[in-house]
Scaffold this active site. Structure first.
Site, PDB file in Angstrom:
ATOM      1  N   ARG A  85       0.843  -1.203   0.000  1.00  0.00           N
ATOM      2  CA  ARG A  85       0.000   0.000   0.000  1.00  0.00           C
ATOM      3  C   ARG A  85       0.870   1.241   0.000  1.00  0.00           C
ATOM      4  NH1 ARG A  85      -5.085   2.185   2.662  1.00  0.00           N
ATOM      5  NH2 ARG A  85      -5.084   4.256   1.745  1.00  0.00           N
ATOM      6  N   ARG A  94      -6.186   1.605  -4.489  1.00  0.00           N
ATOM      7  CA  ARG A  94      -5.271   1.040  -3.499  1.00  0.00           C
ATOM      8  C   ARG A  94      -5.259  -0.475  -3.572  1.00  0.00           C
ATOM      9  NH1 ARG A  94      -9.471   3.845   0.246  1.00  0.00           N
ATOM     10  NH2 ARG A  94      -9.207   5.141  -1.533  1.00  0.00           N
ATOM     11  N   ASP A  97      -6.897  -1.668   1.741  1.00  0.00           N
ATOM     12  CA  ASP A  97      -7.292  -0.643   2.699  1.00  0.00           C
ATOM     13  C   ASP A  97      -7.933  -1.372   3.867  1.00  0.00           C
ATOM     14  OD1 ASP A  97      -7.767   1.899   3.764  1.00  0.00           O
ATOM     15  OD2 ASP A  97      -9.712   2.080   2.772  1.00  0.00           O
TER      16      ASP A  97
END
Length: 167
Positions: A85, A94, A97
């Site tokens: 990340r 991303r 998360d």
């Protein structure tokens, strides 16, 4: 410290998003002082915000932990970092998360940590999977069940269950 029931939101929209979510859940299960109680199904969800990006895969896990909230957050951030990340664009794509949605019934307002998650009640991609596994959990700020939050939700973004429960 006694253990608390907590809820962790999981999301990914880069690479093999479904596998990223599964890998994150596996990593959470290996944390010391953390036990996964149950996981929601996985959901394909439309992104929120103005950034053009692909759909996400989202899920929620319910855990029992003895870790203080700040330590749990650090452990989740370490998993995110290990998975690659990068925090470059707020709200952007991303690889993974991980968010603390609820930490028991505690209300936490600290630099870098706000629990319950301040936006969760506005986001269908959080409320739908959370409702699947914790519909009667009471939001400690609003005093409303997760099911009640779902019934009041204004978010019209697409959230489609794809199944594949893992635990």
């Amino acid at each position: 410290m006694s253990s608390l029931v907590c809820h962790i939101g999981i999301g990914s929209n880069l690479g093999d998003a479904l596998q990223n979510c599964k890998d994150a859940i596996e990593s959470i299960s290996r944390l010391s002082a953390v036990e996964i109680i149950q996981s929601s199904s996985f959901y394909k969800t439309e992104p929120v915000g103005d950034i053009k990006q692909g759909h996400f895969i989202n899920a929620v896990v319910e855990i029992k932990t003895e870790l203080p909230a700040t330590e749990l957050l650090k452990a989740l951030q370490k998993i995110e970092k290990q998975m690659g990340r990068e925090r470059s664009i707020k709200g952007g794509p991303r690889i993974i998360d991980l968010d603390i949605i609820f930490y028991g019934q505690e209300i936490i307002r600290e630099k870098g940590l706000t629990v319950p998650h301040p936006e969760m009640h506005k986001r269908r991609f959080v409320v739908e999977p959370l409702n699947e596994i914790a519909s009667y959990f009471i939001h400690p700020v609003f005093g409303v069940s997760v099911r009640g939050l779902k019934e009041r939700l204004d978010d019209t973004k697409s959230v489609e269950k794809i199944g594949l429960e893992i635990a």
